[in-house]
Write a protein that holds these residues in place. Structure first.
Motif, mmCIF file in Angstrom:
data_model
loop_
_atom_site.group_PDB
_atom_site.id
_atom_site.type_symbol
_atom_site.label_atom_id
_atom_site.label_comp_id
_atom_site.label_asym_id
_atom_site.label_seq_id
_atom_site.Cartn_x
_atom_site.Cartn_y
_atom_site.Cartn_z
ATOM 1 N N GLU A 11 -6.575 3.935 1.282
ATOM 2 C CA GLU A 11 -5.471 3.424 0.774
ATOM 3 C C GLU A 11 -4.538 2.930 1.723
ATOM 4 O O GLU A 11 -4.240 3.875 2.602
ATOM 5 N N THR A 12 -3.986 1.862 1.624
ATOM 6 C CA THR A 12 -2.977 1.124 2.506
ATOM 7 C C THR A 12 -1.706 1.165 1.836
ATOM 8 O O THR A 12 -1.771 0.577 0.788
ATOM 9 N N GLU B 32 2.443 0.580 2.383
ATOM 10 C CA GLU B 32 3.264 -0.146 3.259
ATOM 11 C C GLU B 32 4.457 0.643 3.727
ATOM 12 O O GLU B 32 4.773 0.922 4.745
ATOM 13 N N ASN C 181 -3.289 9.097 1.698
ATOM 14 C CA ASN C 181 -3.637 7.896 1.510
ATOM 15 C C ASN C 181 -4.435 7.009 2.387
ATOM 16 O O ASN C 181 -5.485 6.563 2.150
ATOM 17 N N HIS C 182 -4.149 7.475 3.539
ATOM 18 C CA HIS C 182 -4.994 6.831 4.546
ATOM 19 C C HIS C 182 -6.464 7.302 4.646
ATOM 20 O O HIS C 182 -7.414 6.611 4.842
ATOM 21 N N ASP D 85 8.090 4.562 7.176
ATOM 22 C CA ASP D 85 7.229 3.264 7.323
ATOM 23 C C ASP D 85 6.794 3.317 8.968
ATOM 24 O O ASP D 85 7.921 3.367 9.878
ATOM 25 N N ASN D 86 5.680 2.985 8.889
ATOM 26 C CA ASN D 86 4.966 2.875 10.297
ATOM 27 C C ASN D 86 5.266 4.016 10.950
ATOM 28 O O ASN D 86 5.789 3.919 12.187
ATOM 29 N N GLU E 18 1.190 10.219 3.334
ATOM 30 C CA GLU E 18 0.657 9.010 4.065
ATOM 31 C C GLU E 18 -0.803 9.460 4.643
ATOM 32 O O GLU E 18 -1.786 8.583 4.766
#
Length: 88
Positions: A31-32, A34, A26-27, A52-53, A23
Motif C-alpha cells: 500500500e502506498t 501519502e 503499509n509498505h 510524510d516521506n 508506514e
C-alpha cells in the motif's frame, strides 16, 4: 517548563513509533500512503502530528477542549485527506 516537555515527549514518541510502524506495515503490504496523521491527547489538550516521506511534523500548539470546533476541524481535515468523508 521542563515538566511540560517531558509530559509531551513520551506520548509523542509512542505516537511517532506507531505512525512509523503503520508506514512500514503499509509498505510491506504493498500500500502506498501519502502521509500518516497522529494525535496525542490528555483529554483536555490535543496535539497533532504528520508523518510524510519519513519526516515527522509536530504541531507544537496545544489545542484545548474548550475549542472543540478547532479540534473537530483538524480531525475532519485528516479524514477528508484520505477520502473517507464526503460533504453532502
Amino acid at each position: 517548563m521542563h515538566q511540560r516537555v517531558l509530559l509531551h515527549a513520551l506520548p509523542s514518541a509512542l505516537t511517532i513509533s506507531t505512525m512509523v510502524a503503520a508506514e512500514i506495515y503499509n509498505h510491506q503490504d504493498g500500500e502506498t500512503v501519502e502521509c500518516i496523521y497522529g494525535t496525542v491527547t490528555t483529554g483536555h489538550a490535543w496535539n497533532f502530528l504528520k508523518l510524510d516521506n519519513q519526516k515527522v511534523c509536530v504541531d507544537i500548539k496545544d489545542y484545548y477542549i474548550n475549542d472543540p470546533i478547532k479540534i473537530v476541524g483538524i480531525l475532519m481535515h485528516m479524514i477528508k485527506h484520505y477520502g473517507l468523508w464526503s460533504s453532502r
